[in-house]
Design a protein around this motif. Structure first.
Motif, PDB file in Angstrom:
ATOM      1  N   SER A  33       0.866  -1.179   0.000  1.00  0.00           N
ATOM      2  CA  SER A  33       0.000   0.000   0.000  1.00  0.00           C
ATOM      3  C   SER A  33       0.905   1.231   0.000  1.00  0.00           C
ATOM      4  O   SER A  33       2.056   1.167   0.435  1.00  0.00           O
ATOM      5  N   PHE A  34       0.389   2.335  -0.499  1.00  0.00           N
ATOM      6  CA  PHE A  34       1.222   3.520  -0.621  1.00  0.00           C
ATOM      7  C   PHE A  34       0.411   4.788  -0.401  1.00  0.00           C
ATOM      8  O   PHE A  34      -0.807   4.805  -0.514  1.00  0.00           O
ATOM      9  N   GLU A  35       1.130   5.845  -0.086  1.00  0.00           N
ATOM     10  CA  GLU A  35       0.601   7.200  -0.028  1.00  0.00           C
ATOM     11  C   GLU A  35       1.590   8.081  -0.775  1.00  0.00           C
ATOM     12  O   GLU A  35       2.794   7.981  -0.551  1.00  0.00           O
ATOM     13  N   VAL A  36       1.092   8.928  -1.669  1.00  0.00           N
ATOM     14  CA  VAL A  36       1.943   9.834  -2.429  1.00  0.00           C
ATOM     15  C   VAL A  36       1.484  11.261  -2.169  1.00  0.00           C
ATOM     16  O   VAL A  36       0.298  11.567  -2.261  1.00  0.00           O
ATOM     17  N   TYR A  37       2.431  12.107  -1.844  1.00  0.00           N
ATOM     18  CA  TYR A  37       2.190  13.533  -1.657  1.00  0.00           C
ATOM     19  C   TYR A  37       3.048  14.266  -2.688  1.00  0.00           C
ATOM     20  O   TYR A  37       4.229  14.512  -2.453  1.00  0.00           O
ATOM     21  N   PRO A  38       2.499  14.590  -3.867  1.00  0.00           N
ATOM     22  CA  PRO A  38       3.307  15.171  -4.940  1.00  0.00           C
ATOM     23  C   PRO A  38       4.013  16.476  -4.570  1.00  0.00           C
ATOM     24  O   PRO A  38       5.112  16.742  -5.045  1.00  0.00           O
ATOM     25  N   ALA A  39       3.394  17.303  -3.723  1.00  0.00           N
ATOM     26  CA  ALA A  39       3.983  18.599  -3.366  1.00  0.00           C
ATOM     27  C   ALA A  39       4.218  18.718  -1.864  1.00  0.00           C
ATOM     28  O   ALA A  39       4.246  19.809  -1.325  1.00  0.00           O
ATOM     29  N   GLY A  40       4.370  17.595  -1.176  1.00  0.00           N
ATOM     30  CA  GLY A  40       4.634  17.616   0.262  1.00  0.00           C
ATOM     31  C   GLY A  40       3.406  17.246   1.076  1.00  0.00           C
ATOM     32  O   GLY A  40       2.295  17.174   0.566  1.00  0.00           O
ATOM     33  N   GLU A  41       3.630  17.017   2.354  1.00  0.00           N
ATOM     34  CA  GLU A  41       2.581  16.546   3.254  1.00  0.00           C
ATOM     35  C   GLU A  41       1.808  17.662   3.943  1.00  0.00           C
ATOM     36  O   GLU A  41       1.025  17.399   4.842  1.00  0.00           O
ATOM     37  N   ASP A  42       2.012  18.906   3.557  1.00  0.00           N
ATOM     38  CA  ASP A  42       1.310  20.020   4.195  1.00  0.00           C
ATOM     39  C   ASP A  42      -0.196  19.847   4.085  1.00  0.00           C
ATOM     40  O   ASP A  42      -0.707  19.303   3.110  1.00  0.00           O
ATOM     41  N   SER A  43      -0.896  20.338   5.093  1.00  0.00           N
ATOM     42  CA  SER A  43      -2.352  20.283   5.110  1.00  0.00           C
ATOM     43  C   SER A  43      -2.923  20.986   3.886  1.00  0.00           C
ATOM     44  O   SER A  43      -2.448  22.049   3.486  1.00  0.00           O
ATOM     45  N   GLY A  44      -3.916  20.363   3.272  1.00  0.00           N
ATOM     46  CA  GLY A  44      -4.560  20.941   2.102  1.00  0.00           C
ATOM     47  C   GLY A  44      -3.960  20.513   0.778  1.00  0.00           C
ATOM     48  O   GLY A  44      -4.491  20.844  -0.282  1.00  0.00           O
ATOM     49  N   ARG A  45      -2.850  19.812   0.795  1.00  0.00           N
ATOM     50  CA  ARG A  45      -2.207  19.357  -0.436  1.00  0.00           C
ATOM     51  C   ARG A  45      -2.783  18.026  -0.874  1.00  0.00           C
ATOM     52  O   ARG A  45      -3.322  17.256  -0.090  1.00  0.00           O
ATOM     53  N   ARG A  46      -2.632  17.706  -2.150  1.00  0.00           N
ATOM     54  CA  ARG A  46      -3.155  16.463  -2.720  1.00  0.00           C
ATOM     55  C   ARG A  46      -2.418  15.251  -2.184  1.00  0.00           C
ATOM     56  O   ARG A  46      -1.209  15.255  -2.023  1.00  0.00           O
ATOM     57  N   LYS A  47      -3.200  14.202  -1.944  1.00  0.00           N
ATOM     58  CA  LYS A  47      -2.667  12.914  -1.489  1.00  0.00           C
ATOM     59  C   LYS A  47      -3.291  11.826  -2.359  1.00  0.00           C
ATOM     60  O   LYS A  47      -4.499  11.790  -2.538  1.00  0.00           O
ATOM     61  N   LEU A  48      -2.449  10.964  -2.914  1.00  0.00           N
ATOM     62  CA  LEU A  48      -2.900   9.822  -3.696  1.00  0.00           C
ATOM     63  C   LEU A  48      -2.555   8.568  -2.895  1.00  0.00           C
ATOM     64  O   LEU A  48      -1.478   8.482  -2.315  1.00  0.00           O
TER      65      LEU A  48
END
Length: 143
Positions: free
Chosen positions: A92-107
């Motif tokens: 399983s994975f989590e991807v944060y294309p622009a970082g883990e900051d609140s409000g950013r996209r998570k795949l």
């Protein structure tokens, strides 16, 4: 229009053996997630010389590159995952294309590691490439 740089990107993996538990991939250089959808032709005779399509099944693939580190637990787990069979090969994975900051996209989702290759050159760093096939749905959310 908001734009982002890739230097804050993060990928976390967890495997079914629990040796990794949402652990970030170290020395990450780049990554790509591609979503695709099949099309199903549904053209019938008598139409105005145009084809009609319906959406079909969707899937996603993952690829990325790292500077290889033989002491890195994730790099070793990736090497192990590509040789496993059945459910043991799914991560399983989590991807944060622009970082883990609140409000950013998570795949997030699950994938089968299809290749892990290590490359060494005379005038470069030792690198590794990862490829994976998504299994199930790719979830898009906000961190």
């Amino acid at each position: 229009m908001a734009t982002y740089t890739g230097h804050d990107g993060v990928i976390k993996l967890a495997d079914t053996d629990a040796s990794l538990s949402s652990t970030a991939i170290g020395n990450l250089r780049n990554f790509s997630i591609e979503q695709t959808q099949d099309t199903i032709e549904c053209t019938v005779m008598g139409t105005a010389n145009v084809r009609d399509y319906k959406p079909g099944l969707s899937t996603f693939t993952f690829s990325g590159d790292v500077f290889f580190d033989e002491a890195n637990a994730v790099h070793n787990a990736l090497d192990d995952l590509v040789t496993k069979t059945s459910e043991g090969s799914v991560a399983s994975f989590e991807v944060y294309p622009a970082g883990e900051d609140s409000g950013r996209r998570k795949l997030s989702g699950s994938m089968v590691i299809t290749s892990f290759s290590i490359t060494s050159s005379l005038d470069g760093m030792v690198e590794a490439s990862i490829s994976a096939q998504g299994t199930g749905a790719l979830t898009v959310a906000t961190a």
